[in-house]
Write a protein that holds these residues in place. Sequence first.
Motif, PDB file in Angstrom:
ATOM      1  N   PRO A   6      76.361   7.106  27.551  1.00 25.56           N
ATOM      2  CA  PRO A   6      75.090   7.403  28.227  1.00 25.56           C
ATOM      3  C   PRO A   6      73.948   7.715  27.271  1.00 25.56           C
ATOM      4  O   PRO A   6      72.798   7.394  27.545  1.00 25.56           O
TER       5      PRO A   6
ATOM      6  N   ASN B 192      64.412  15.983  40.715  1.00 24.65           N
ATOM      7  CA  ASN B 192      65.604  16.190  39.890  1.00 24.65           C
ATOM      8  C   ASN B 192      65.729  17.626  39.408  1.00 24.65           C
ATOM      9  O   ASN B 192      64.723  18.342  39.253  1.00 24.65           O
TER      10      ASN B 192
ATOM     11  N   ARG C  22      78.266   6.888  32.444  1.00 25.15           N
ATOM     12  CA  ARG C  22      79.299   7.869  32.090  1.00 25.15           C
ATOM     13  C   ARG C  22      80.515   7.728  33.000  1.00 25.15           C
ATOM     14  O   ARG C  22      81.661   7.809  32.536  1.00 25.15           O
ATOM     15  N   ALA C  23      80.268   7.518  34.309  1.00 25.37           N
ATOM     16  CA  ALA C  23      81.386   7.365  35.247  1.00 25.37           C
ATOM     17  C   ALA C  23      82.219   6.140  34.896  1.00 25.37           C
ATOM     18  O   ALA C  23      83.459   6.195  34.889  1.00 25.37           O
TER      19      ALA C  23
ATOM     20  N   SER D  91      76.749  21.383  39.886  1.00 28.39           N
ATOM     21  CA  SER D  91      77.355  20.881  38.652  1.00 28.39           C
ATOM     22  C   SER D  91      78.738  20.359  38.959  1.00 28.39           C
ATOM     23  O   SER D  91      79.321  20.639  40.001  1.00 28.39           O
TER      24      SER D  91
ATOM     25  N   ARG E 208      81.252  15.950  34.864  1.00 27.40           N
ATOM     26  CA  ARG E 208      79.990  15.328  34.465  1.00 27.40           C
ATOM     27  C   ARG E 208      79.047  16.389  33.917  1.00 27.40           C
ATOM     28  O   ARG E 208      78.926  17.463  34.492  1.00 27.40           O
TER      29      ARG E 208
ATOM     30  N   GLN F  98      70.197   8.000  37.173  1.00 25.99           N
ATOM     31  CA  GLN F  98      71.283   7.276  37.841  1.00 25.99           C
ATOM     32  C   GLN F  98      71.978   6.338  36.862  1.00 25.99           C
ATOM     33  O   GLN F  98      73.218   6.211  36.879  1.00 25.99           O
TER      34      GLN F  98
ATOM     35  N   GLN G 218      72.341   6.673  33.635  1.00 25.92           N
ATOM     36  CA  GLN G 218      73.180   7.453  32.731  1.00 25.92           C
ATOM     37  C   GLN G 218      74.429   7.972  33.430  1.00 25.92           C
ATOM     38  O   GLN G 218      75.530   7.963  32.862  1.00 25.92           O
ATOM     39  N   ARG G 219      74.273   8.413  34.677  1.00 25.44           N
ATOM     40  CA  ARG G 219      75.417   8.932  35.427  1.00 25.44           C
ATOM     41  C   ARG G 219      76.445   7.827  35.691  1.00 25.44           C
ATOM     42  O   ARG G 219      77.655   8.039  35.565  1.00 25.44           O
TER      43      ARG G 219
ATOM     44  N   VAL H  44      72.992  18.131  39.223  1.00 26.17           N
ATOM     45  CA  VAL H  44      72.364  17.115  40.065  1.00 26.17           C
ATOM     46  C   VAL H  44      71.782  17.816  41.281  1.00 26.17           C
ATOM     47  O   VAL H  44      72.445  18.653  41.899  1.00 26.17           O
TER      48      VAL H  44
ATOM     49  N   GLN I 103      68.439  16.795  34.515  1.00 30.69           N
ATOM     50  CA  GLN I 103      69.350  15.931  35.273  1.00 30.69           C
ATOM     51  C   GLN I 103      69.377  14.530  34.680  1.00 30.69           C
ATOM     52  O   GLN I 103      68.330  13.924  34.443  1.00 30.69           O
ATOM     53  N   PRO I 104      70.563  13.965  34.430  1.00 31.18           N
ATOM     54  CA  PRO I 104      70.636  12.589  33.905  1.00 31.18           C
ATOM     55  C   PRO I 104      70.187  11.593  34.962  1.00 31.18           C
ATOM     56  O   PRO I 104      70.277  11.855  36.171  1.00 31.18           O
TER      57      PRO I 104
END
Length: 267
Positions: free
Chosen positions: A248, A210, A223-224, A160, A164, A217, A219-220, A168, A214-215
Amino acid sequence: MKHPSQNSSPSLDNVYRIYWLLVALFVGRMGDLYVLLSRRASTLRTYAGDTSLPGGKRDPQDHNIELTARREAFEEIGLPLDPQKVPLLCILEPFLAGNSLIVTPVVVLILDNTLRPILNTPEVTSLFSHPLISFLHSEPPFATEPEMLEMKYHTYDDVSSSTRPGKVRLHRFMTGRETGGTKPIFGLTAAILIRVATIGYARAPDFEVNAPGQPSQEQRIARALKHDPIFREAAALEGIDPGRIPEPSALRRQVRTRDKRRARSKL
């Protein structure tokens, strides 16, 4: 995206570590696919000694993603730039790695079996191959040495992050060369090769890729781009308003709608 020569401000891909990697496949004697992997030099400042794929940042003379990945592979391991000898197979979707790094894999196929590596020794210590299909299995594709009997071929950790949501899954595959100092295939490299193997063999791995919840790619990365201070600053340099980047959760709904439309179109 602006080319560096078109803007006096730093470019997003050059300053904020957007990378391109080359996944070089070749056909073995028995007709199965192998991937070339390199052992990074122990003197490098980052990821010293890691098992990795060749790649790096875009140079001003690179006109597209493919050329960046090919140039980096040529500089690191001497892989020819000639697309007749090493044709392009595909370009995968971007992956989000640690410390604010977005990586796009470029997949090629080596047709000329007479090629010999030319290693850039300040960056690469050695080069070896690994069966691509092994990234779909939990058991090793090679005979296990006595020293390795108590070590599992495939393991993972669900990690974790304080910045975020969700965990993952980071996969780890043994290379069979650990007694000689070669590190396992881990993290981003493992994730990319699982994806390449899944596409290449048109089947899912025999393990869960996953972590629960897990979100994706997409979505990740969304968010980033919206919340990570490094990417927000990069967006500002490119004239992009981070506030206009979708959340996301909105992206998740868009992906679901897209997948439903694709499923209906196949009926």
